[in-house]
Scaffold this motif. Sequence first.
Motif, PDB file in Angstrom:
ATOM      1  N   LYS A  56      -6.471  -7.862  -8.240  1.00 32.76           N
ATOM      2  CA  LYS A  56      -5.173  -7.995  -8.906  1.00 32.76           C
ATOM      3  C   LYS A  56      -4.652  -9.424  -8.799  1.00 32.76           C
ATOM      4  O   LYS A  56      -5.092 -10.209  -7.950  1.00 32.76           O
TER       5      LYS A  56
ATOM      6  N   GLU B 142       6.662  -4.289 -16.956  1.00 29.32           N
ATOM      7  CA  GLU B 142       5.842  -3.780 -15.852  1.00 29.32           C
ATOM      8  C   GLU B 142       6.055  -4.566 -14.562  1.00 29.32           C
ATOM      9  O   GLU B 142       5.618  -4.146 -13.488  1.00 29.32           O
TER      10      GLU B 142
ATOM     11  N   ASN C 180       2.821   1.518  -3.528  1.00 29.32           N
ATOM     12  CA  ASN C 180       2.060   1.575  -4.770  1.00 29.32           C
ATOM     13  C   ASN C 180       0.785   2.410  -4.700  1.00 29.32           C
ATOM     14  O   ASN C 180       0.276   2.832  -5.734  1.00 29.32           O
ATOM     15  N   GLN C 181       0.252   2.590  -3.493  1.00 27.27           N
ATOM     16  CA  GLN C 181      -0.998   3.325  -3.318  1.00 27.27           C
ATOM     17  C   GLN C 181      -2.086   2.770  -4.234  1.00 27.27           C
ATOM     18  O   GLN C 181      -2.811   3.509  -4.908  1.00 27.27           O
ATOM     19  N   GLN C 182      -2.157   1.441  -4.251  1.00 25.07           N
ATOM     20  CA  GLN C 182      -3.163   0.744  -5.039  1.00 25.07           C
ATOM     21  C   GLN C 182      -3.864  -0.296  -4.174  1.00 25.07           C
ATOM     22  O   GLN C 182      -3.331  -0.737  -3.163  1.00 25.07           O
ATOM     23  N   SER C 183      -5.053  -0.698  -4.615  1.00 23.22           N
ATOM     24  CA  SER C 183      -5.817  -1.735  -3.936  1.00 23.22           C
ATOM     25  C   SER C 183      -5.275  -3.112  -4.312  1.00 23.22           C
ATOM     26  O   SER C 183      -4.747  -3.310  -5.420  1.00 23.22           O
ATOM     27  N   ILE C 184      -5.412  -4.078  -3.432  1.00 25.23           N
ATOM     28  CA  ILE C 184      -5.008  -5.458  -3.703  1.00 25.23           C
ATOM     29  C   ILE C 184      -6.129  -6.233  -4.377  1.00 25.23           C
ATOM     30  O   ILE C 184      -5.892  -7.072  -5.244  1.00 25.23           O
TER      31      ILE C 184
ATOM     32  N   SER D 103       2.756  -9.064 -13.114  1.00 26.16           N
ATOM     33  CA  SER D 103       2.932  -7.671 -12.690  1.00 26.16           C
ATOM     34  C   SER D 103       3.589  -7.596 -11.318  1.00 26.16           C
ATOM     35  O   SER D 103       4.503  -6.825 -11.096  1.00 26.16           O
ATOM     36  N   TRP D 104       3.104  -8.432 -10.389  1.00 29.45           N
ATOM     37  CA  TRP D 104       3.615  -8.416  -9.016  1.00 29.45           C
ATOM     38  C   TRP D 104       4.173  -9.800  -8.697  1.00 29.45           C
ATOM     39  O   TRP D 104       3.424 -10.768  -8.591  1.00 29.45           O
TER      40      TRP D 104
ATOM     41  N   TYR E  36       0.825  -1.202   0.000  1.00 27.47           N
ATOM     42  CA  TYR E  36       0.000   0.000   0.000  1.00 27.47           C
ATOM     43  C   TYR E  36       0.864   1.260   0.000  1.00 27.47           C
ATOM     44  O   TYR E  36       0.595   2.222  -0.731  1.00 27.47           O
TER      45      TYR E  36
END
Length: 266
Positions: free
Chosen positions: A131, A212, A124-128, A190-191, A121
């Motif tokens: 994904k 990416e 990346n300031q993104q939701s899990i 991606s991750w 979080y």
Amino acid sequence: MKKEKWLFIGKDPRIKKSAILIDTHEREIMHIESGEWTLELEDLCRNMQPNCIVFPIQPLDAVKDIDYTCIPKETVMFFGRVAGPWKSVSELFTSYFYLQDEQFIWQNAKLTAEGWVAAFYKLNQQSISGKTFHITGFGRVAKMLANILKSMGAKVFIFVRSEANACEAKAYGYDAAILTPQRFAKEPISWLLNTIPAPWFTEDYLKLSTKEMILYDLASAPGCLREVDLKDRYELMPGIPGEYFADDAAVLLSDTINQLYNLEKE
């Protein structure tokens, strides 16, 4: 009554906090914030004559040959990992390895997984949720990671190094495959979360990865890279519990050390 003398060594915040938690009226506690074994530490051991020494999870760097004669023969040592000269030193004393204690391992894995979510979080300031995350290995940390990510609505794919581990991951309900360059190339990654404590990520994997892809390495140093530079797409993240949950990690460590020490005294 003569007090026990305890020496804690390490920069990890959980080491310092553990030293505070383990303190009693019967103990004299000292913490040295160092990642190296130095002449100053040897002088301290000669003067202090510690009954117990607690080392950090990662082995201390030895900036010189270790003169173990500065440590009393009766000293009890508590190690995380041992490597290089520390393996020989550990064999000369009564030594306990808290990273081999099952309760410590599982609880530390749980803190590592939760801490990685916090790191994701922050970075990346993104939701899990929604994904896809690819995890290499299916040991304790990988199991905890997969479980927490799945519970948060993510899709999890497991890469492993044996057919038995692949079958185990599938039995838990995850997609899984043997880790090879050919199979790796079939996944749009991606991750990537590595938990395998070996340098397996070679130039072959780099060529087959997407631009990416970000690799989060949760294995112990030096990590999974083998003569490969991912630059800003790589995060080596050992010691997550101490960084994100120092208080909880310290309670776990101090409780484990006390349990091991009580076994020694019985």
